[in-house]
Design an enzyme around this catalytic site. Structure first.
Site, PDB file in Angstrom:
ATOM      1  N   ARG A 221      49.838 -27.893 -27.590  1.00  0.00           N
ATOM      2  CA  ARG A 221      48.683 -28.664 -28.043  1.00  0.00           C
ATOM      3  C   ARG A 221      49.178 -29.998 -28.582  1.00  0.00           C
ATOM      4  O   ARG A 221      50.254 -30.087 -29.178  1.00  0.00           O
ATOM      5  CB  ARG A 221      47.899 -27.903 -29.128  1.00  0.00           C
ATOM      6  N   GLU A 250      43.181 -36.248 -27.442  1.00  0.00           N
ATOM      7  CA  GLU A 250      43.057 -35.868 -26.032  1.00  0.00           C
ATOM      8  C   GLU A 250      41.590 -35.860 -25.645  1.00  0.00           C
ATOM      9  O   GLU A 250      40.787 -35.247 -26.350  1.00  0.00           O
ATOM     10  CB  GLU A 250      43.673 -34.488 -25.807  1.00  0.00           C
ATOM     11  N   HIS A 269      46.863 -32.674 -19.008  1.00  0.00           N
ATOM     12  CA  HIS A 269      46.629 -31.266 -19.328  1.00  0.00           C
ATOM     13  C   HIS A 269      46.428 -30.453 -18.038  1.00  0.00           C
ATOM     14  O   HIS A 269      45.439 -29.737 -17.869  1.00  0.00           O
ATOM     15  CB  HIS A 269      45.413 -31.108 -20.245  1.00  0.00           C
TER      16      HIS A 269
END
Length: 308
Positions: A221, A250, A269
């Site tokens: 993360r 993000e 991602h």
């Protein structure tokens, strides 16, 4: 004959996921039905945790809740002791571990520089073969990555909350020995659950502990890394580079300095894309439905107290 157990799949906002998970429930031996009649809930849209309170409020008989992703940060505020919670923990380990290897090789072989080159350049790069690798986290991604790294003959250190040895690792360190694990690493991989204890674990001090030739790979993360500290380290050349599949914030804004740094590789991602992950998640749901009906332990249990 015993009536089939009803399991609700909701919301239906992502048609492909809703249909795939509904089919998985049926294959597992249960019936997909209405929330009011359901004994279990398979949550089918990881992007809409805001819908969860209204959904569970219409499902008074639900005992077990299956969440779609390994990371459950958006649902932490909803966790309670009244339900059994499971998530996608371990489901996506294989594709994410594969992405780690791709990012590590790209960094070690200077592909980030060669790809941007517009003329023949100096020959640079180094081997992943025999590298010292430190992995933060001892879960499914780490287990898969250890197996993928075997042919490279890497010396792997795992840093985890528990000091229990990890099979395939040369050494296992507890989190209080993080600096020791970073100090001699050629490659540092972040593969942790995001909790209050692990948020910002890669900060200025951690980056300073890494050798100048080391690469950082983050597939966990974005919140594990202090972005400003990383920008400073990359600009100063105090580490060789970073490969980030996750960022903080993000999506990463277009004006982030990370985009401009040659020694930073950014992927959006994609360590596990919906195309890669949905069949894996559907298989997990099917397995857990079978286990639930048989009264067996479920896969991917969430520790409500720890929040992951």
């Amino acid at each position: 004959m015993t009536d089939p157990v009803t399991i609700a799949v909701a919301p239906d906002t992502r048609t492909t996921m809703f249909e795939a998970l509904s089919a998985a429930v049926e294959r597992g031996g249960a019936t997909v039905g209405e929330l009011a009649d359901a004994r279990a809930l398979v949550f089918a849209d990881p992007e809409r945790p805001d819908l969860f309170p209204g959904i569970i409020g219409r499902a008074p008989g639900v005992e077990w809740i299956q969440l779609p992703y390994a990371g459950i940060e958006p649902f932490v505020d909803h966790l309670d002791a009244d339900h059994v919670w499971t998530c996608g923990k371990g489901v996506y380990a294989e594709p994410v571990a594969e992405h780690v290897v791709a990012l590590a090789l790209a960094g070690f072989r200077d592909l980030h520089r060669y790809i941007r080159a517009t003329s023949w350049s100096a020959q640079t790069g180094r081997n992943l073969l025999g590298a010292r690798v430190t992995i933060l986290g001892g879960g499914g991604i780490t287990e898969s990555l250890l197996r993928l790294l075997e042919p490279f003959g890497c010396e792997v250190t795992v840093v985890r909350r528990s000091g229990s040895p990890v099979a395939g690792a040369a050494r296992t360190l507890t989190a209080d020995r993080l600096t020791e694990g970073l100090s001699d690493a050629d490659l540092v991989v972040v593969a942790l659950a995001l909790t209050s204890e692990t948020t910002g674990i890669i900060d200025a001090a951690a980056l300073a502990a890494m050798p100048e030739h080391a690469w950082l790979v983050n597939v966990a993360r974005g919140g594990h890394v202090v972005t400003d500290d990383l920008v400073d380290a990359l600009r100063a050349g105090s580490i060789a580079g970073a490969a980030l599949d996750v960022t903080d914030p993000e999506p990463l804004p277009d004006d982030s300095p990370l985009w401009q740094l040659e020694n930073c590789i950014i992927t959006a991602h994609v360590g596990n894309t919906p195309e890669m992950g949905l069949p894996l998640l559907a298989d997990r749901v099917e397995q857990n439905v079978r286990r639930y009906l048989a009264g067996e332990p479920l896969l991917g249990p969430v520790d409500v107290a720890r929040g992951y």
